[in-house]
Design an enzyme around this catalytic site. Structure first.
Site, PDB file in Angstrom:
ATOM      1  N   ASP A  52      66.785   9.882  23.039  1.00  0.00           N
ATOM      2  CA  ASP A  52      65.782  10.652  23.705  1.00  0.00           C
ATOM      3  C   ASP A  52      65.971  12.071  23.690  1.00  0.00           C
ATOM      4  O   ASP A  52      66.622  12.321  24.898  1.00  0.00           O
ATOM      5  CB  ASP A  52      65.086   9.920  24.952  1.00  0.00           C
ATOM      6  CG  ASP A  52      64.078  10.743  25.632  1.00  0.00           C
ATOM      7  OD1 ASP A  52      63.463  11.683  25.010  1.00  0.00           O
ATOM      8  OD2 ASP A  52      63.563  10.139  26.500  1.00  0.00           O
ATOM      9  N   ASN A  79      65.511  17.195  13.825  1.00  0.00           N
ATOM     10  CA  ASN A  79      63.885  17.014  13.333  1.00  0.00           C
ATOM     11  C   ASN A  79      62.836  16.507  14.249  1.00  0.00           C
ATOM     12  O   ASN A  79      61.868  16.660  14.269  1.00  0.00           O
ATOM     13  CB  ASN A  79      64.000  15.780  12.140  1.00  0.00           C
ATOM     14  CG  ASN A  79      62.704  15.362  12.059  1.00  0.00           C
ATOM     15  OD1 ASN A  79      61.784  16.087  11.052  1.00  0.00           O
ATOM     16  ND2 ASN A  79      62.528  14.083  12.476  1.00  0.00           N
ATOM     17  N   TYR A 143      52.118  23.882  21.112  1.00  0.00           N
ATOM     18  CA  TYR A 143      52.770  23.583  19.916  1.00  0.00           C
ATOM     19  C   TYR A 143      53.142  24.772  19.214  1.00  0.00           C
ATOM     20  O   TYR A 143      54.382  24.999  18.572  1.00  0.00           O
ATOM     21  CB  TYR A 143      51.999  22.722  18.947  1.00  0.00           C
ATOM     22  CG  TYR A 143      52.555  22.356  17.745  1.00  0.00           C
ATOM     23  CD1 TYR A 143      53.640  21.271  17.701  1.00  0.00           C
ATOM     24  CD2 TYR A 143      52.258  22.805  16.401  1.00  0.00           C
ATOM     25  CE1 TYR A 143      54.492  21.121  16.637  1.00  0.00           C
ATOM     26  CE2 TYR A 143      52.863  22.522  15.377  1.00  0.00           C
ATOM     27  CZ  TYR A 143      53.957  21.718  15.252  1.00  0.00           C
ATOM     28  OH  TYR A 143      54.513  21.339  14.043  1.00  0.00           O
ATOM     29  N   LYS A 147      57.201  26.050  18.225  1.00  0.00           N
ATOM     30  CA  LYS A 147      57.704  26.298  16.859  1.00  0.00           C
ATOM     31  C   LYS A 147      58.074  27.863  16.668  1.00  0.00           C
ATOM     32  O   LYS A 147      59.022  28.025  15.882  1.00  0.00           O
ATOM     33  CB  LYS A 147      56.630  25.814  15.943  1.00  0.00           C
ATOM     34  CG  LYS A 147      56.604  24.456  15.641  1.00  0.00           C
ATOM     35  CD  LYS A 147      57.936  23.747  15.726  1.00  0.00           C
ATOM     36  CE  LYS A 147      57.795  22.110  15.535  1.00  0.00           C
ATOM     37  NZ  LYS A 147      59.070  21.506  15.316  1.00  0.00           N
TER      38      LYS A 147
END
Length: 243
Positions: A52, A79, A143, A147
């Site tokens: 996790d 990833n 989000y 990124k």
């Protein structure tokens, strides 16, 4: 071209999607792979371990076990990641923000910090970003922020490691058909399917091939970033769909 025979690799979020495809591609090219995920029963890697990325003790156990079982480390593929919701930012919640940022940003940083002491000369760190980390789009502020942070961290890490024989790459995919939208829309299958409707999206294997390309360049070459989109896509949300 450098090969992957005899190399060892860690792939996070390796139970599905891009992570699973990357783990398979690395193994197919001769690497020994330790995969980490919360769903250990979905892992198909040689070394399959629970992970996790939001939990520091879990990350510490995972890295220690993976490095021990692999006998060293050459490649880290960060990833693991997710998005939650497509609402305006004022509809966001503390819980969702913490989940996304802890997974997408802190998870990448945490695994990198823990793995760096073990990565051998000539090693490689690959961070999975997104086209969302290059050009914002509406109703995805958290989000998008995460990124952008991944891309910034990758370039900052490149500066810190300059002079050491460790390669660093960020791979920014566009529309890839995975479980991403199912998670983003909290299991709403209809909304998830609509994301990939009437267009040919990328496959996880397409991104895995790009990662293998970056990993197998000659030792003096560093691929700083790869941006990979579906042909019918120009931005994260500008997509031409068939009638």
């Amino acid at each position: 071209m450098a090969g992957l025979e005899g190399k060892t690799a860690i792939v996070t979020g390796a139970s599905s999607g891009i992570g699973a495809a990357t783990a398979r591609a690395l193994a197919d090219n001769g690497a020994r792979v330790a995969g980490g995920a919360r769903r250990v029963d979905h892992l198909e890697t040689e070394v399959a371990l629970e992970l996790d990325v939001t939990d520091p003790p879990s990350c510490e156990r995972f890295v220690e076990q993976a490095v021990t079982e692999l006998g060293g480390l050459d490649i880290l593929v960060n990833n693991a990641g997710l998005g939650l919701g497509r609402e305006p930012f004022d509809h966001s919640t503390e819980e969702d923000e913490e989940t996304v940022l802890e997974t997408n940003v802190r998870g990448v940083m945490r695994l990198t910090r823990l793995c760096l002491p073990h990565i051998r000369d000539g090693g490689h760190i690959v961070n999975l970003g997104s086209v969302a980390g290059r050009q914002p789009y509406e109703n995805a502020a958290v989000y998008v922020t995460s990124k952008f942070a991944v891309r910034g961290f990758t370039y900052a890490l490149r500066e810190d490691l300059l002079g050491r024989p460790i390669h660093v790459t960020t791979v920014d995919p566009g529309l890839v058909e995975t479980n991403f939208s199912r998670v983003r829309f909290r299991g709403d299958e209809e909304r998830a399917k609509a994301v990939y409707a009437n267009v040919e999206p990328l496959r996880p294997e397409d991104i895995a091939e790009c990662i293998v390309f970056a990993l197998t360049r000659p030792p003096h070459v560093n691929v700083d970033e790869l941006v990979v989109k579906a042909l019918a896509q120009s931005t994260a949300v500008r997509i031409v769909r068939d009638d």
